[in-house]
Every structure is written in structure tokens, then in C-alpha cells.
Motif scaffolding. Structure first.
Motif, mmCIF file in Angstrom:
data_model
loop_
_atom_site.group_PDB
_atom_site.id
_atom_site.type_symbol
_atom_site.label_atom_id
_atom_site.label_comp_id
_atom_site.label_asym_id
_atom_site.label_seq_id
_atom_site.Cartn_x
_atom_site.Cartn_y
_atom_site.Cartn_z
ATOM 1 N N TYR A 127 -79.127 14.937 9.455
ATOM 2 C CA TYR A 127 -79.828 15.464 8.277
ATOM 3 C C TYR A 127 -80.680 14.396 7.612
ATOM 4 N N LEU A 128 -80.105 13.209 7.456
ATOM 5 C CA LEU A 128 -80.833 12.161 6.729
ATOM 6 C C LEU A 128 -81.982 11.608 7.570
ATOM 7 N N ARG A 129 -81.721 11.408 8.845
ATOM 8 C CA ARG A 129 -82.717 10.742 9.686
ATOM 9 C C ARG A 129 -83.810 11.717 10.130
ATOM 10 N N PHE A 130 -83.411 12.918 10.551
ATOM 11 C CA PHE A 130 -84.399 13.809 11.169
ATOM 12 C C PHE A 130 -84.941 14.875 10.217
ATOM 13 N N VAL A 131 -84.125 15.348 9.270
ATOM 14 C CA VAL A 131 -84.650 16.325 8.312
ATOM 15 C C VAL A 131 -85.281 15.587 7.141
ATOM 16 N N GLY A 132 -84.555 14.614 6.599
ATOM 17 C CA GLY A 132 -85.074 13.900 5.429
ATOM 18 C C GLY A 132 -86.029 12.772 5.787
ATOM 19 N N ARG A 133 -86.013 12.319 7.055
ATOM 20 C CA ARG A 133 -86.856 11.208 7.528
ATOM 21 C C ARG A 133 -86.695 9.982 6.635
ATOM 22 N N HIS A 134 -85.443 9.653 6.310
ATOM 23 C CA HIS A 134 -85.187 8.482 5.484
ATOM 24 C C HIS A 134 -85.072 7.241 6.356
ATOM 25 N N GLY A 135 -85.207 6.079 5.710
ATOM 26 C CA GLY A 135 -85.133 4.812 6.433
ATOM 27 C C GLY A 135 -83.734 4.564 6.972
ATOM 28 N N TRP A 136 -83.617 3.542 7.818
ATOM 29 C CA TRP A 136 -82.328 3.258 8.436
ATOM 30 C C TRP A 136 -81.283 2.837 7.406
ATOM 31 N N THR A 137 -81.682 2.091 6.381
ATOM 32 C CA THR A 137 -80.715 1.624 5.379
ATOM 33 C C THR A 137 -80.059 2.811 4.687
ATOM 34 N N ALA A 138 -80.885 3.722 4.185
ATOM 35 C CA ALA A 138 -80.345 4.883 3.473
ATOM 36 C C ALA A 138 -79.511 5.719 4.430
ATOM 37 N N THR A 139 -80.047 5.965 5.612
ATOM 38 C CA THR A 139 -79.352 6.816 6.574
ATOM 39 C C THR A 139 -77.972 6.246 6.923
ATOM 40 N N LEU A 140 -77.955 4.979 7.320
ATOM 41 C CA LEU A 140 -76.688 4.428 7.793
ATOM 42 C C LEU A 140 -75.683 4.248 6.662
ATOM 43 N N SER A 141 -76.144 3.791 5.498
ATOM 44 C CA SER A 141 -75.171 3.565 4.429
ATOM 45 C C SER A 141 -74.529 4.886 4.004
ATOM 46 N N LEU A 142 -75.316 5.958 3.949
ATOM 47 C CA LEU A 142 -74.727 7.240 3.552
ATOM 48 C C LEU A 142 -73.906 7.851 4.683
ATOM 49 N N THR A 143 -74.383 7.699 5.902
ATOM 50 C CA THR A 143 -73.665 8.266 7.049
ATOM 51 C C THR A 143 -72.262 7.672 7.145
ATOM 52 N N ILE A 144 -72.136 6.388 6.834
ATOM 53 C CA ILE A 144 -70.816 5.753 6.869
ATOM 54 C C ILE A 144 -70.107 5.950 5.539
ATOM 55 N N GLY A 145 -70.830 5.778 4.448
ATOM 56 C CA GLY A 145 -70.222 5.770 3.117
ATOM 57 C C GLY A 145 -69.606 7.098 2.723
ATOM 58 N N VAL A 146 -70.314 8.206 2.991
ATOM 59 C CA VAL A 146 -69.804 9.508 2.544
ATOM 60 C C VAL A 146 -68.472 9.858 3.210
ATOM 61 N N PRO A 147 -68.358 9.768 4.549
ATOM 62 C CA PRO A 147 -67.046 10.072 5.143
ATOM 63 C C PRO A 147 -65.937 9.144 4.645
ATOM 64 N N VAL A 148 -66.257 7.862 4.425
ATOM 65 C CA VAL A 148 -65.234 6.945 3.917
ATOM 66 C C VAL A 148 -64.783 7.391 2.526
ATOM 67 N N PHE A 149 -65.749 7.754 1.688
ATOM 68 C CA PHE A 149 -65.420 8.248 0.348
ATOM 69 C C PHE A 149 -64.550 9.502 0.429
ATOM 70 N N ILE A 150 -64.953 10.419 1.298
ATOM 71 C CA ILE A 150 -64.194 11.668 1.458
ATOM 72 C C ILE A 150 -62.765 11.352 1.906
ATOM 73 N N PHE A 151 -62.637 10.415 2.828
ATOM 74 C CA PHE A 151 -61.303 10.059 3.314
ATOM 75 C C PHE A 151 -60.447 9.517 2.171
ATOM 76 N N CYS A 152 -61.013 8.562 1.414
ATOM 77 C CA CYS A 152 -60.251 7.955 0.313
ATOM 78 C C CYS A 152 -59.867 9.020 -0.714
ATOM 79 N N MET A 153 -60.825 9.893 -1.019
ATOM 80 C CA MET A 153 -60.617 10.917 -2.049
ATOM 81 C C MET A 153 -59.537 11.903 -1.620
ATOM 82 N N PHE A 154 -59.707 12.481 -0.421
ATOM 83 C CA PHE A 154 -58.834 13.584 -0.052
ATOM 84 C C PHE A 154 -57.535 13.118 0.608
#
Lengths: 179, 502
Positions: A127-154
Motif C-alpha cells: 500500500y505504501l510503496r505502490f499505492v501511495g508511492r512513498h519513499g523507502w524511509t516512510a515505507t520501511l519504517s511504517l511497514t516494520i513499525g506498525v506490526p511491532v506496535f500492534i504486537f506490543c499493544m495486543f
């Protein structure tokens, strides 16, 4: 250009057509629920009051009447939607909405096989890379960060295990760490 | 009166507990952010974040969610003014004068006025709430099943009479919400009901969160993705201490309309169908009518920003009045709060005041605290919130989608519910494109089990005589008002037709 435009409109559903299709669909759904309700008593059960099926039966009858009213108003062209010849979902919208729904479908199906965390990685990356066409920094930090956050939260804070399917063994070391 | 003050001080103390205070502050910030993002309003934030609140005790959770509700009302003004796009539907009227002010380079003036007016609206409405809630709950203690049912009929009738949407579509939306609530085990006979295609996932029923997150999470995102294609222009805001003090001096120009809008907003907000959006539009209209210079409205009059902002904040408090005292939500957001209360094991309704006074008064106390914190955070961080608005929507959308999926999974821990949520989201989007109102369905799925129970208990008590709803004075009054509300739009359209013919 004019020819092209005309052709485009031919293939797209108008709001008027969509209103008609939706009215028919809601009528069919109402009838299905009415029929399903009759599996239980829809009449008066002595000592117990109205049967279990009565409440949903009469509600869905009301749904059928409301849908019929929408259909009648469609024939009379009484509502703005039944007069509108505009496109129901314009092509540009269909692209972004379609791709989002498609990605969500993929997310849910993939969750069944590779577990939610790896499905999330793929979903976010796509979604971030191909739909949103965001840079690698934004893409990778969110791609890793969101699941980690979800894991910690839930898993950690709420202790609600999310489905992991075949990826379950990979989490054993982390379980040892946090529980 | 003294007992109210005593309870209130207890509630304030409760709100100042470290955990609660922390939740309120986080809620305010999250709410401001959610309100400021176009496409996200209080209802979306509350629906998507409710599953996360299982982390803290109910008292802290409700304060957090109420603070989001509050913050979102403030935040909506930020994008209305700087983007010219309402951050939430409740801030539509703020665009009318907020946009011209921003174009004229007076965005700071408009933002300050919006914050101050929101604060005044919040304060007046919270005081009214504190005064009205205990007597109303006292009164409602006398309600039996017939009264409860009649009250719910009245709540749904307001959607038909005042909602302003197509009537058959509104009725359909209400009924499908009620039908979805009947899926699963029948509460009275204990028998499985409407188990479509014998899918076992339907046995535990359709949780209201599945519908709420589907519609307000997935469906709303799809809708916003479609709407926000193309770039938006953010207007520059220059905030300095000197400008702030100068803007504070402008309060005298709009204080009267603000107070008027607050009182109006509060009472409009208590009606289930009306809520913050119509309240803010009405308040704007009223401010224009009573203004000495009505022509300046729409061209950048600060009063035109203050009036709707006061009203939408007041309305959000107003909508909590029937939720707390009667168990009838006054808005889609409070419907979700009410559903949350049921999940937390609280029975909403008049008994809440006697059975869980710490919960109720803690909530009321938190409203005072949240109102104060939000205005401070808002004023201090306006430049930051403005910067957030430049964030592309394609970053926010996938994060929201992810929160929806895990949030839909968490309450029942079944993938069946997540699939259902996606289905509801797409269906909600398709329905919304044809102007079917979706809020009545969310309200209906929350109230559905309660409505059915009171309906069947009433009939059981009267041996099947429907007259029971008309014999008892309170329930008869409610039914009569409901009938009037339903007939009103019909009569109006008939009269219009008669006029057109003559």
C-alpha cells in the motif's frame, strides 16, 4: 475525444442504475431474512409471548416495504438519485477504492495462511510503496513499525493473541521473553 | 443542588487520578488530531480505538473516549479553516467564514475564535449537563419496559422526522440495524436465530463494533480516498503571543452569538437524529439572522466561525445526556460509547447514577477537565496540527485499515467478524454513495437487543395487547411525539405539492 468520453460513460454504471440495482438487492435480502425468520415461531407462544422469530420477521417485512418504496420512487423518478445520470463510481475512484478493497481481501486471506503479522508486512509494503508511492524511509519504517506496535499493544499489553497460522513457531522465543 | 456539587467534586477528583488524567490528555491530543484530519471525525476515532481501551478500567476508558469526542470537535475547525475542507461533518458550517478569513490571511484569528468559542460551548453545555442529568435520571427510574420501548421508538422517529434524509432509505437503515442485532442466540428463548448458511460465526451474534468499525472505519476510508484525490492547499498560519492576545480581544464581537449557539447546540444535541452537524448549521443561521451586519457572513466574519464551533461542542455534550440518563444515545459517537459500556458490563440507563456513581460522575468530571485541556493544547499546538494536515492520506489510510482489522478481531477473536466487517465496510460505502444514511443502522444495532427485550417483556406483561404502549402516560406521549415526527415530513411534502399545483 468526444467519442472516447461517450464510450467511457457507456461502460460505467450510472447512479440511476445503481439505485435500481440496490433497491432490488435490498428487497431480496429482506425476503431472505423474512424466510429465514420463519424457521422459528413468528406467532404468539402461550406463556412466553411473541415467538423468537416474530421480531426479526416483522422488522424484515418493514425492510421489504421500505425497499419497495425506494423502487416505486425510482420508477416515479422522485429521488435525486433516481434522476441522476452521473457515474456511480467514476473510473478514478474505482481504481483507488478497488485496489484498497483488493489489498484488504489479500490481507484477510493471507492472515489465514501466513498469520496476521506477515500479512500486515506485505499489505503495508504494497500500500505504501505502490499505492501511495512513498519513499523507502516512510515505507520501511511504517511497514516494520506498525506490526511491532500492534504486537506490543495486543499480544503484550492486552494479551489478545492475534491469528498467526503457520508463523506461530516463530513467535515462541518472543512469548518466552514477555510472558 | 448541594448533592450535585458534592458528587461533582468527587467526579473531578476521580478525573484527576493519575491514570485517568493521562488518558484524558492523550484522548484530547488524539481527538484533536482525528478531528483535524479530513475524513476522520469523532465517531471514526471512537469506533476504531474502542477495542484498544480494553487495556484500562472502564472509568479511564470512557474518559479517554469522551476526551476524543471533545478533541475531535475542536480539531474539526482546524482543517475547515486552513484547508477549506471540513475536518468532520460537524465542522461544515465553520468553513463558510473560516475559509474566507484564511484566504484574507487571518487564519490565526479564525483558529483562535474557533478554540475560544468551542471552550465556551463546552463549558456552558457541561454545566447544563451537570444540572439536567441527575433529575432526568431520577425521572427515568420510573420507566418500565413499555416506556423504554416507546423512548426507543421516539429516538428512531427523530431520524425520520429530523434526519433530512430520504425517508424510505432512513427506515431501511434503522430496520437493518435492528435485524443485525437479532442474529445469534435469542436472549429470551435461548434458541439460535438467523444463522445464515449455518455458519457458526453467526452464533455469537454480530457485535455492534463489527458494524461500527466496518462503516466508520473501512467504509469511511474508502469514501475519503475517493474524495481526497488531488492535492490540497494548506493556508499559512502565523501564531505569535502578541497576535493571540490581540485575537483574544475580539471575543467581545462574538460572545453573544457564542452563548446563544452553545445553549441551542446543547438542546439540539440531545436529539438522536440531530446532533452536532445540524446544531452548528442552525447556530450559524441564527448568528447571521441576529447579526447587525448579516451581509458580512460568508465573507469572513469571526462570529460565523464562533457560532457553529460553540454549537458543535455543546451538542457533543448534549448527546451524552440521553446516553447517560436514559440509555438512548444522542449521536452515533455516543451509540458506540453506549455499546462500549455494555461490553464493560455496565447497564446503561437511569440506574447507572445509583449503581455506578463513580463511573457517571467521573465521566462528568472528565468533561470539565477535557474541555480545559483541549483548549490549551489546541491553542498551544495549532502550528503542529496544521503541519499534520499536509500528511498524504495514503499514509494514514493503510494504518487505519490495519487498526480496523485488528480492532474488529479483538472483541470476539474470530476471523468471521473481520470478514463481516469488511463486507459491512464495502456495503456501507456503496449505500452511502446512494445517500442511504448509515448512522441510524449503527444506533439500531446498539439499541436492538434492548428494544427487543423491552418490546417482548411489555407484550408478555399485557398478554399480547399492543395497547399497553398507549395506555401508560409517558409511553403514550413518546409514541405520540414519534408519530408526529414521522408524519411531519409527509405532511410537509403534501403541502408543497398542493402549493405547486395552485
Amino acid at each position: 475525444m468526444a467519442v472516447h468520453r461517450g464510450k467511457q460513460q457507456e461502460t460505467e454504471m450510472t447512479v440511476r442504475t445503481a439505485e435500481f440495482v440496490m433497491a432490488i438487492a435490498t428487497m431480496l435480502i429482506s425476503i431472505a431474512i423474512m424466510w429465514k425468520s420463519t424457521e422459528l415461531s413468528i406467532g404468539w407462544v402461550p406463556q412466553k409471548g411473541p415467538g423468537s422469530g416474530a421480531w426479526p420477521f416483522w422488522l424484515s417485512t418493514g425492510m421489504l416495504l421500505a425497499s419497495t418504496a425506494t423502487l416505486v420512487r425510482w420508477f416515479l423518478r422522485a429521488t435525486p438519485e433516481s434522476r441522476s445520470e452521473e457515474s456511480y463510481i467514476p473510473r478514478t475512484a474505482l481504481y483507488v477504492v478497488g485496489i484498497s478493497v483488493g489489498a484488504l481481501l489479500f490481507l484477510l486471506i493471507a492472515t489465514n495462511f501466513i498469520g496476521i503479522y506477515f500479512a500486515l508486512l506485505l499489505f503495508l509494503f504494497f500500500y505504501l510503496r505502490f499505492v501511495g508511492r512513498h519513499g523507502w524511509t516512510a515505507t520501511l519504517s511504517l511497514t516494520i513499525g506498525v506490526p511491532v506496535f500492534i504486537f506490543c499493544m495486543f499480544e503484550w499489553a492486552l494479551t489478545i493473541p492475534l491469528p498467526k497460522a503457520i508463523s506461530e513457531p516463530l513467535f515462541y522465543p518472543i512469548y518466552d521473553l514477555i510472558y | 443542588m448541594e448533592s450535585i456539587l458534592l458528587s461533582l467534586s468527587g467526579g473531578l477528583l476521580e478525573a484527576f487520578q493519575p491514570l485517568n488524567l493521562l488518558m484524558i490528555v492523550i484522548g484530547c491530543v488524539v481527538g484533536l488530531f482525528i478531528g483535524a484530519m479530513p475524513g476522520l471525525g469523532s465517531v471514526n476515532g471512537v469506533a476504531i480505538l474502542l477495542p484498544i481501551t480494553f487495556l484500562v478500567p472502564p472509568n479511564a476508558a470512557i474518559m479517554f473516549l469522551a476526551a476524543i469526542y471533545y478533541g475531535a470537535m475542536y480539531g474539526g475547525a482546524i482543517s475547515s479553516i486552513t484547508l477549506g475542507i471540513p475536518g468532520a461533518s460537524t465542522a461544515v458550517a465553520t468553513v463558510f467564514d473560516g475559509r474566507p478569513l484564511a484566504i484574507a490571511g487571518k487564519a490565526d484569528q479564525a483558529l483562535t475564535a474557533a478554540a475560544i468559542a468551542s471552550f465556551i460551548g463546552g463549558t456552558i453545555s457541561v454545566v447544563l449537563f451537570t444540572l439536567f442529568a441527575p433529575p432526568l435520571a431520577d425521572f427515568a427510574l420510573r420507566f418500565g419496559p413499555p416506556e423504554e420501548f416507546a423512548l426507543m421508538v421516539l429516538a428512531f422517529a427523530t431520524f425520520i422526522g429530523l434526519g433530512g434524509d430520504d425517508i424510505p432509505k432512513t427506515i431501511f437503515s434503522i430496520l437493518i440495524g435492528l435485524v443485525l442485532a437479532t442474529i445469534g442466540l435469542d436472549i429470551i428463548s435461548g434458541r439460535p436465530r438467523l444463522i445464515f448458511f449455518d455458519i457458526t460465526g453467526f452464533m455469537h451474534g454480530v457485535n455492534f463494533l463489527v458494524l461500527a468499525i466496518g462503516i466508520y472505519g473501512i467504509g469511511e476510508m474508502l469514501w475519503t480516498l475517493e474524495q481526497t484525490e488531488g492535492n490540497v492547499i494548506v493556508h499559512k498560519v502565523n501564531m505569535s503571543w502578541r497576535a493571540f492576545v490581540r485575537n483574544l480581544g475580539h471575543v467581545k464581537h462574538y460572545i453573544k452569538t457564542t452563548v446563544l449557539g452553545s445553549v441551542l447546540g446543547y438542546f439540539v444535541g440531545t436529539l438522536p437524529a440531530a446532533g452536532a452537524t445540524p446544531a452548528s448549521l442552525m447556530s450559524y443561521g441564527l448568528a447571521k439572522t441576529f447579526s447587525k451586519d448579516p451581509d458580512s457572513f460568508g465573507k469572513g466574519n469571526v462570529a460565523g466561525v464562533a457560532a457553529p464551533e460553540a454549537a458543535n461542542n455543546a451538542a457533543s455534550t448534549g448527546s451524552m445526556l440521553p446516553m447517560i440518563t436514559l440509555g438512548i444515545p444522542g449521536s452515533p459517537t455516543t451509540a458506540i460509547l453506549l455499546g462500549g459500556m455494555i461490553i464493560w458490563g455496565l447497564r446503561p440507563g437511569p440506574l447507572l447514577f445509583t449503581e455506578h456513581p463513580d463511573f457517571v460522575w467521573g465521566l462528568i468530571g472528565s468533561l470539565y477537565v477535557a474541555n480545559t485541556f483541549t483548549v490549551l493544547i489546541n491553542l498551544a499546538f495549532i502550528p503542529l496540527f496544521v503541519r499534520v494536515l499536509t500528511m498524504p492520506f495514503t499514509i494514514l489510510a493503510p494504518i487505519i485499515f490495519v487498526l480496523c482489522v485488528v480492532g474488529g478481531y479483538a472483541p470476539s477473536q474470530s476471523m468471521h467478524d473481520v470478514w463481516l466487517m469488511l463486507l459491512f465496510g464495502v456495503a456501507g460505502y456503496l449505500f452511502r454513495k446512494l445517500n442511504y444514511p448509515v448512522a441510524p443502522a449503527v444506533l439500531a444495532i446498539v439499541l436492538g437487543p434492548l428494544a427487543e427485550q423491552s418490546f417482548r417483556q411489555s407484550l408478555l406483561g399485557s398478554q399480547g395487547e399492543v395497547w399497553i404502549f398507549f395506555e401508560r402516560p409517558i409511553s403514550a406521549t413518546c409514541i405520540a411525539i414519534a408519530a408526529a415526527l414521522v408524519l411531519y415530513p409527509v405532511l410537509r411534502s403534501l403541502r408543497k405539492k398542493a402549493k405547486a399545483k395552485s
